[in-house]
Design an enzyme around this catalytic site. Structure first.
Site, short mmCIF file in Angstrom:
data_model
loop_
_atom_site.label_atom_id
_atom_site.label_comp_id
_atom_site.label_asym_id
_atom_site.label_seq_id
_atom_site.Cartn_x
_atom_site.Cartn_y
_atom_site.Cartn_z
N ASN A 121 1.55 18.89 -21.40
CA ASN A 121 1.40 17.95 -22.42
C ASN A 121 1.41 18.78 -24.06
O ASN A 121 0.86 18.13 -25.03
CB ASN A 121 0.22 17.31 -22.39
CG ASN A 121 0.13 16.59 -21.29
OD1 ASN A 121 1.07 15.74 -21.07
ND2 ASN A 121 -0.83 16.17 -20.53
N HIS A 151 2.23 16.92 -27.16
CA HIS A 151 2.01 15.27 -26.64
C HIS A 151 0.90 14.47 -27.49
O HIS A 151 1.10 13.36 -27.67
CB HIS A 151 2.16 15.17 -25.07
CG HIS A 151 3.38 15.31 -24.80
ND1 HIS A 151 3.99 16.62 -24.57
CD2 HIS A 151 4.11 14.50 -23.83
CE1 HIS A 151 5.37 16.52 -24.00
NE2 HIS A 151 5.32 15.18 -23.39
N GLU A 190 11.81 18.63 -24.33
CA GLU A 190 10.96 19.15 -23.38
C GLU A 190 11.35 20.42 -22.73
O GLU A 190 10.68 21.09 -21.96
CB GLU A 190 11.10 17.72 -22.32
CG GLU A 190 10.47 16.52 -22.76
CD GLU A 190 9.05 16.49 -22.61
OE1 GLU A 190 8.32 17.32 -22.08
OE2 GLU A 190 8.53 15.34 -23.06
N ARG A 238 0.87 -1.15 0.01
CA ARG A 238 0.04 0.07 0.02
C ARG A 238 0.80 1.22 -0.10
O ARG A 238 0.37 2.49 0.30
CB ARG A 238 -0.87 0.06 1.19
CG ARG A 238 -1.97 -1.19 1.11
CD ARG A 238 -3.14 -0.85 2.06
NE ARG A 238 -3.95 -2.19 1.93
CZ ARG A 238 -4.07 -2.91 2.65
NH1 ARG A 238 -3.22 -3.09 3.63
NH2 ARG A 238 -4.96 -3.96 2.40
N GLU A 285 -6.59 18.11 -12.55
CA GLU A 285 -7.82 18.26 -12.52
C GLU A 285 -8.38 19.60 -12.98
O GLU A 285 -9.36 19.83 -13.60
CB GLU A 285 -8.38 18.35 -10.90
CG GLU A 285 -8.29 16.80 -10.38
CD GLU A 285 -8.34 17.11 -9.02
OE1 GLU A 285 -8.85 15.83 -8.35
OE2 GLU A 285 -7.96 17.83 -8.17
N LYS A 293 8.03 23.12 -13.59
CA LYS A 293 7.26 21.89 -13.51
C LYS A 293 6.72 21.97 -11.99
O LYS A 293 5.31 21.40 -11.79
CB LYS A 293 8.05 20.68 -13.72
CG LYS A 293 7.40 19.39 -13.38
CD LYS A 293 6.89 18.42 -14.56
CE LYS A 293 6.11 17.45 -14.14
NZ LYS A 293 6.05 16.16 -14.71
N HIS A 300 10.92 9.46 -27.34
CA HIS A 300 9.72 10.40 -26.91
C HIS A 300 10.04 11.89 -27.39
O HIS A 300 9.00 12.69 -27.78
CB HIS A 300 9.42 10.23 -25.65
CG HIS A 300 8.57 10.84 -24.81
ND1 HIS A 300 7.32 10.61 -25.04
CD2 HIS A 300 8.35 12.19 -23.90
CE1 HIS A 300 6.44 11.58 -24.46
NE2 HIS A 300 7.14 12.23 -23.66
N LYS A 302 3.62 11.23 -11.24
CA LYS A 302 2.93 10.17 -12.07
C LYS A 302 3.94 9.06 -12.37
O LYS A 302 5.13 9.08 -12.68
CB LYS A 302 2.94 11.02 -13.62
CG LYS A 302 1.84 11.85 -13.72
CD LYS A 302 1.48 12.11 -15.19
CE LYS A 302 0.39 13.38 -15.19
NZ LYS A 302 -0.01 13.59 -16.64
N ARG A 307 -1.92 21.59 -15.39
CA ARG A 307 -0.93 20.38 -15.50
C ARG A 307 -0.90 19.99 -16.85
O ARG A 307 -0.25 19.65 -17.37
CB ARG A 307 -1.22 19.39 -14.61
CG ARG A 307 -0.17 18.48 -14.43
CD ARG A 307 -0.16 17.51 -13.56
NE ARG A 307 1.30 16.59 -13.66
CZ ARG A 307 1.79 15.78 -12.71
NH1 ARG A 307 1.24 15.89 -11.46
NH2 ARG A 307 2.71 15.12 -12.71
N HIS A 314 2.19 11.30 -28.96
CA HIS A 314 1.93 10.23 -28.80
C HIS A 314 1.44 9.40 -29.98
O HIS A 314 1.77 8.09 -30.08
CB HIS A 314 0.94 10.02 -27.67
CG HIS A 314 1.25 10.21 -26.42
ND1 HIS A 314 0.68 10.92 -25.16
CD2 HIS A 314 2.50 10.38 -25.73
CE1 HIS A 314 1.28 11.14 -24.24
NE2 HIS A 314 2.59 10.85 -24.34
N1 GLY Z 1 4.82 14.87 -17.87
C1 GLY Z 1 3.46 15.40 -17.99
C2 GLY Z 1 3.18 15.71 -16.15
O1 GLY Z 1 4.05 15.22 -15.37
O2 GLY Z 1 1.86 16.01 -15.92
#
Ligand code: GLY
Length: 376
Positions: free
Chosen positions: A256, A259, A195, A131, A248, A237, A276, A153, A252, A263
């Protein structure tokens, strides 16, 4: 960012402020000897630690076991095969086995030493075993230093989609030793620069100008300004993650930029083995062209400046002509960021400002993807 002096060398510290989940990104050179102390200060009660690396970063992880053992950690090193295919349930299960063997308890840190793949897999193991275990990120690629190691992430891939199985799990600390970049292949280093450019376009015109000014030195990775550029990207960042940790509010999502196209290039063009950052580079060019086409772009000079900078770092500025446009469109509609198949893009208005646009027609996106044929 607070420069702190430690022994002979200076370190930068960027704090990610997330209340009880706050942590520091420590950035400097030749920091191996101090790593044990760094982890011990974060985890005073831990007795064991699991390092995770891949075949390439193993040589960077092994020296870290010495200061860890000196700081009282019983260490194990798990080495996974290099490459995206390691973000699998099978590799995850193997890490769980190693953690069991190590008798890991809730205080046992998982220390990810490597690029995005190692960070994502080890991070997801840390998020889920028992957990949740403490996670320490030691990013060794430029891309991981400026992006994937910060923000929590973690994920593995599902056979039908990248990063489909994952969790938000903030690290306890991020340790960036820029000496680690010395072993990075130049193509991977330049892929990370895509990036870095992204941060300039989405949030920081000054950073973009710095990249333009130092492009020649940055191309080879020998620019003395590189550590401060990495720290600046981490600060951006951190600011974004602090305001929208769980993606949300839409803020954030600006990370992207490039991206949605990128992708799709990675999926449809898998046989061409783009990295990438290379896919993101061509994706950012498609995004700026799309912004211009739909009248969203206010400052047209951004298109040429972004193109020039990407070209200075030998990054691709278009998708490859043999990629099937309809397959690219289908991949974009399946992207987990598309809502009910409706395409959403982060598009630039001007240097330093982007927005989320979800009213773009398929025909306009198709046009942008087809432009490459005329121009190549
Ligand atoms: N790589 C995009 C993020 O961390 O939200």
């Amino acid at each position: 960012m607070t420069p702190v002096s430690s022994g002979e060398s200076a370190e930068d510290r960027v704090t990610v402020r997330l209340g009880p989940r706050s942590y520091d990104i420590v950035l400097g050179r030749s920091m191996t000897a101090r790593f044990g102390l760094f982890v011990r200060e974060l985890l005073s009660q831990s007795q064991a630690a699991l390092l995770v690396a891949d075949e390439h970063t193993r040589k960077l992880a092994e020296p870290l076991t010495v200061p860890l053992e000196e700081a009282g950690f019983r260490t194990m090193l798990a080495v996974i095969p290099a490459g995206e295919q390691s973000k699998s349930l099978e590799q995850l299960a193997q890490l769980y086995d190693v953690l069991y063997e190590l008798k890991a308890d809730r205080r046992t840190p998982v220390i990810a030493v490597g690029g995005g793949v190692v960070g994502d897999l080890a991070g997801f193991a840390a998020a889920t075993y028992n957990r949740g275990l403490p996670l320490i990120m030691v990013p060794t690629s430029l891309l991981a230093m400026v992006d994937s190691s910060v923000g929590g992430k973690t994920a593995i891939n599902h056979p039908r989609g990248k990063n489909l199985i994952g969790a938000f799990h903030q690290p306890k600390g991020v340790w960036i030793d820029t000496d680690h970049l010395a072993t990075l292949p130049v193509r991977e280093y330049r892929s990370g620069l895509a990036e870095v450019i992204k941060y300039g376009v989405i949030r920081d015109p000054g950073l973009f100008e710095t990249l333009e000014r130092h492009a020649l030195a940055l191309r080879t990775g020998r620019a003395s300004i590189l550590p401060s550029i990495i720290a600046r990207c981490c600060r951006i960042k951190a600011e974004v993650v602090e305001q929208d940790e769980y993606e949300e509010t839409g803020l954030r999502a600006i990370l992207n930029y490039g991206h949605t196209f990128g992708h799709a290039f990675e999926i449809v063009g898998a046989a061409d083995h783009w990295l990438h950052g290379e896919a993101v580079a061509a994706g950012m060019m498609c995004a700026v062209r799309l912004a211009q086409r739909i009248g969203y772009l206010e400052d047209d000079s951004l298109l040429a400046r972004q193109e020039q900078l990407l070209q200075a770092f030998e990054l691709p500025i278009r998708p490859l002509p043999h990629w099937d446009v309809e397959a690219l469109l289908a991949a974009m509609q399946r992207d987990k960021k598309a809502t009910a198949g409706r395409l959403r893009f982060i598009l630039p208005r001007c240097l330093g400002e982007v927005g989320l646009v979800d009213h773009v027609s398929l025909a306009e996106v198709r046009q942008v993807l087809c432009e490459r044929r005329a121009a190549s």
